[in-house]
Design a protein around this motif. Structure first.
Motif, PDB file in Angstrom:
ATOM      1  N   ALA A  99     -19.175 -13.215  20.149  1.00 20.82           N
ATOM      2  CA  ALA A  99     -18.401 -14.099  21.039  1.00 20.82           C
ATOM      3  C   ALA A  99     -19.268 -14.564  22.211  1.00 20.82           C
ATOM      4  CB  ALA A  99     -17.159 -13.375  21.539  1.00 20.82           C
ATOM      5  N   ASP A 100     -20.009 -13.633  22.799  1.00 21.22           N
ATOM      6  CA  ASP A 100     -20.863 -13.998  23.943  1.00 21.22           C
ATOM      7  C   ASP A 100     -21.898 -15.047  23.531  1.00 21.22           C
ATOM      8  OD1 ASP A 100     -19.489 -12.266  25.577  1.00 21.22           O
ATOM      9  OD2 ASP A 100     -20.971 -10.645  25.453  1.00 21.22           O
ATOM     10  N   THR A 101     -22.481 -14.848  22.351  1.00 18.46           N
ATOM     11  CA  THR A 101     -23.478 -15.807  21.856  1.00 18.46           C
ATOM     12  C   THR A 101     -22.849 -17.186  21.671  1.00 18.46           C
ATOM     13  OG1 THR A 101     -24.668 -14.069  20.708  1.00 18.46           O
ATOM     14  CG2 THR A 101     -25.043 -16.304  19.916  1.00 18.46           C
ATOM     15  N   LEU A 102     -21.664 -17.209  21.062  1.00 26.08           N
ATOM     16  CA  LEU A 102     -21.019 -18.500  20.792  1.00 26.08           C
ATOM     17  C   LEU A 102     -20.629 -19.204  22.096  1.00 26.08           C
ATOM     18  CD1 LEU A 102     -18.815 -17.586  17.700  1.00 26.08           C
ATOM     19  CD2 LEU A 102     -20.965 -18.866  17.723  1.00 26.08           C
ATOM     20  N   LEU A 103     -20.157 -18.424  23.061  1.00 23.58           N
ATOM     21  CA  LEU A 103     -19.722 -19.057  24.316  1.00 23.58           C
ATOM     22  C   LEU A 103     -20.893 -19.594  25.130  1.00 23.58           C
ATOM     23  CD1 LEU A 103     -16.650 -16.959  25.420  1.00 23.58           C
ATOM     24  CD2 LEU A 103     -16.769 -19.108  24.201  1.00 23.58           C
ATOM     25  N   LYS A 104     -22.069 -19.002  24.900  1.00 22.10           N
ATOM     26  CA  LYS A 104     -23.263 -19.498  25.628  1.00 22.10           C
ATOM     27  C   LYS A 104     -23.843 -20.748  24.971  1.00 22.10           C
ATOM     28  CE  LYS A 104     -25.022 -15.130  27.318  1.00 22.10           C
ATOM     29  NZ  LYS A 104     -25.394 -14.101  26.354  1.00 22.10           N
ATOM     30  N   ARG A 105     -23.412 -21.029  23.757  1.00 18.05           N
ATOM     31  CA  ARG A 105     -24.025 -22.130  22.996  1.00 18.05           C
ATOM     32  C   ARG A 105     -23.435 -23.476  23.443  1.00 18.05           C
ATOM     33  NH1 ARG A 105     -27.142 -21.297  18.111  1.00 18.05           N
ATOM     34  NH2 ARG A 105     -27.231 -23.268  16.969  1.00 18.05           N
ATOM     35  N   ALA A 106     -24.316 -24.429  23.718  1.00 17.23           N
ATOM     36  CA  ALA A 106     -23.849 -25.715  24.263  1.00 17.23           C
ATOM     37  C   ALA A 106     -22.857 -26.403  23.322  1.00 17.23           C
ATOM     38  CB  ALA A 106     -25.048 -26.613  24.534  1.00 17.23           C
ATOM     39  N   SER A 107     -23.070 -26.277  22.008  1.00 13.28           N
ATOM     40  CA  SER A 107     -22.227 -27.011  21.046  1.00 13.28           C
ATOM     41  C   SER A 107     -20.766 -26.584  21.102  1.00 13.28           C
ATOM     42  CB  SER A 107     -22.752 -26.819  19.622  1.00 13.28           C
ATOM     43  OG  SER A 107     -22.566 -25.478  19.210  1.00 13.28           O
ATOM     44  N   THR A 108     -20.490 -25.372  21.615  1.00 12.05           N
ATOM     45  CA  THR A 108     -19.105 -24.882  21.672  1.00 12.05           C
ATOM     46  C   THR A 108     -18.251 -25.738  22.605  1.00 12.05           C
ATOM     47  OG1 THR A 108     -19.808 -22.629  21.164  1.00 12.05           O
ATOM     48  CG2 THR A 108     -17.707 -22.840  22.323  1.00 12.05           C
ATOM     49  N   HIS A 109     -18.887 -26.371  23.570  1.00  8.85           N
ATOM     50  CA  HIS A 109     -18.135 -26.945  24.688  1.00  8.85           C
ATOM     51  C   HIS A 109     -18.023 -28.471  24.623  1.00  8.85           C
ATOM     52  CE1 HIS A 109     -18.247 -22.927  26.302  1.00  8.85           C
ATOM     53  NE2 HIS A 109     -19.533 -22.905  26.032  1.00  8.85           N
ATOM     54  N   SER A 110     -16.773 -28.938  24.583  1.00  5.08           N
ATOM     55  CA  SER A 110     -16.529 -30.387  24.613  1.00  5.08           C
ATOM     56  C   SER A 110     -16.389 -30.885  26.046  1.00  5.08           C
ATOM     57  CB  SER A 110     -15.247 -30.721  23.850  1.00  5.08           C
ATOM     58  OG  SER A 110     -15.345 -30.345  22.497  1.00  5.08           O
ATOM     59  N   PHE A 111     -16.117 -29.977  26.978  1.00  9.54           N
ATOM     60  CA  PHE A 111     -15.899 -30.314  28.392  1.00  9.54           C
ATOM     61  C   PHE A 111     -16.637 -29.287  29.231  1.00  9.54           C
ATOM     62  CE2 PHE A 111     -12.146 -31.770  26.121  1.00  9.54           C
ATOM     63  CZ  PHE A 111     -11.969 -33.048  26.624  1.00  9.54           C
ATOM     64  N   PRO A 112     -16.905 -29.594  30.516  1.00 17.00           N
ATOM     65  CA  PRO A 112     -17.445 -28.552  31.393  1.00 17.00           C
ATOM     66  C   PRO A 112     -16.496 -27.342  31.356  1.00 17.00           C
ATOM     67  CG  PRO A 112     -17.477 -30.696  32.472  1.00 17.00           C
ATOM     68  CD  PRO A 112     -16.724 -30.887  31.189  1.00 17.00           C
ATOM     69  N   GLU A 113     -17.083 -26.136  31.333  1.00 18.52           N
ATOM     70  CA  GLU A 113     -16.283 -24.943  31.021  1.00 18.52           C
ATOM     71  C   GLU A 113     -15.114 -24.705  31.972  1.00 18.52           C
ATOM     72  OE1 GLU A 113     -18.553 -21.419  29.665  1.00 18.52           O
ATOM     73  OE2 GLU A 113     -20.242 -22.806  29.702  1.00 18.52           O
ATOM     74  N   ALA A 114     -15.367 -24.810  33.295  1.00 21.90           N
ATOM     75  CA  ALA A 114     -14.296 -24.523  34.255  1.00 21.90           C
ATOM     76  C   ALA A 114     -13.174 -25.556  34.126  1.00 21.90           C
ATOM     77  CB  ALA A 114     -14.853 -24.502  35.674  1.00 21.90           C
ATOM     78  N   GLU A 115     -13.565 -26.802  33.908  1.00 22.22           N
ATOM     79  CA  GLU A 115     -12.575 -27.877  33.755  1.00 22.22           C
ATOM     80  C   GLU A 115     -11.715 -27.625  32.516  1.00 22.22           C
ATOM     81  OE1 GLU A 115     -12.883 -32.508  32.457  1.00 22.22           O
ATOM     82  OE2 GLU A 115     -14.476 -31.793  33.763  1.00 22.22           O
ATOM     83  N   PHE A 116     -12.363 -27.188  31.451  1.00 21.66           N
ATOM     84  CA  PHE A 116     -11.641 -26.958  30.199  1.00 21.66           C
ATOM     85  C   PHE A 116     -10.675 -25.774  30.337  1.00 21.66           C
ATOM     86  CE2 PHE A 116     -11.420 -25.390  25.718  1.00 21.66           C
ATOM     87  CZ  PHE A 116     -10.691 -26.467  25.243  1.00 21.66           C
ATOM     88  N   GLU A 117     -11.135 -24.709  30.998  1.00 19.00           N
ATOM     89  CA  GLU A 117     -10.256 -23.551  31.185  1.00 19.00           C
ATOM     90  C   GLU A 117      -9.032 -23.955  32.022  1.00 19.00           C
ATOM     91  OE1 GLU A 117     -12.161 -19.929  32.321  1.00 19.00           O
ATOM     92  OE2 GLU A 117     -10.272 -18.811  32.315  1.00 19.00           O
TER      93      GLU A 117
END
Ligand code: GSH
Length: 231
Positions: free
Chosen positions: A187-205
């Motif tokens: 999970a940590d590896t996937l969350l660090k990977r740029a491709s996981t994120h369609s939006f800036p992380e804080a904005e998406f959360e």
């Protein structure tokens, strides 16, 4: 190069899974977000289930169902994310087939009506995590599902592992993922990977939290109004 349009609701995990595959392949695409409560006629005309994602190709063909979309993308755009070995490929597909169950077991709590239902949902999390921990133990040593090479399994689970952490920050889940070291590392590896994120992380959360708040289910009360106003 085919022209791809990915039709989406901003926080849909199934869309995210196809967006991840497009990003992993370095394929340009137009990302078009529509409102769940106001689906336009052009969308209703191309989506047989009226659900997102829909991948529109060259404005002529529409694919639906995130898994089918991802299998298609993997067939026609390099690099191949599926393993070459047919047995490994079948195992990858089997674990991808488990994603809807995993999603229900890990993130179903977001739809619980009351505390009793919420607590019942939490009992399912270790069941799902135990299964994935076992699967990861049989695979290579990480950091990704198949070892060093990114796969469709990684793309399929990343959105739901991300939502586990979002939910943990709404109402703490007692560090349950820490009991599954392989899963946690994955999970940590996937969350660090740029491709996981369609939006800036804080904005998406913040968008995810606003959605949970709006649902007016049990968890909504743990999300402050102020946080919504600030979004
Ligand atoms: N099995 C579908 C699930 C897609 C799905 O449930 N999308 C949701 C948004 S996250 C949706 O469009 N819901 C609208 C509806 O059910 O009418 C897939 O993998 O593409």
């Amino acid at each position: 190069m085919a022209k791809y349009l990915l039709v989406s609701f901003k926080t849909c995990p199934w869309v995210q899974r196809s967006a991840i595959v497009l990003r992993e392949k370095g394929t340009p695409f137009e990302f078009r977000h529509i409102e769940p409560d106001n689906r336009p006629d052009w969308f209703l005309a191309i989506s047989p289930h009226k659900k997102v994602p829909v991948l529109r190709i060259e404005d002529t063909v529409s694919l639906f169902e995130s898994n089918a979309i991802n299998e298609y993308l993997d067939e026609i755009i390099a690099p191949r994310l599926h393993p070459d070995d047919p047995v490994k490929r079948a195992i990858n597909r089997a674990w991808t087939d488990y994603v809807p169950t995993f999603s229900e077991q890990v993130t179903g709590q977001a739809y619980a009506d009351d505390e009793a239902a919420y607590k019942k949902c939490l009992e399912k999390i270790p069941v799902a995590f135990e299964r994935l921990e076992g699967a990861l133990a049989k695979q290579n040593a990480g950091p990704l599902f198949n070892g060093a090479k990114y796969s469709l399994v990684d793309a399929a689970y990343a959105p739901f592992l991300q939502r586990y952490f979002f939910l943990d920050r709404i109402r703490p889940l007692g560090g349950v993922i820490g009991k599954y070291p392989r899963l946690k590392a994955w999970a940590d590896t996937l969350l660090k990977r740029a491709s996981t994120h369609s939006f800036p992380e804080a904005e998406f959360e913040a968008m995810y939290r606003a959605n949970v708040k709006r649902r007016k289910k049990y968890l909504s009360q743990f999300i402050a109004d102020a946080a919504i106003a600030a979004e």
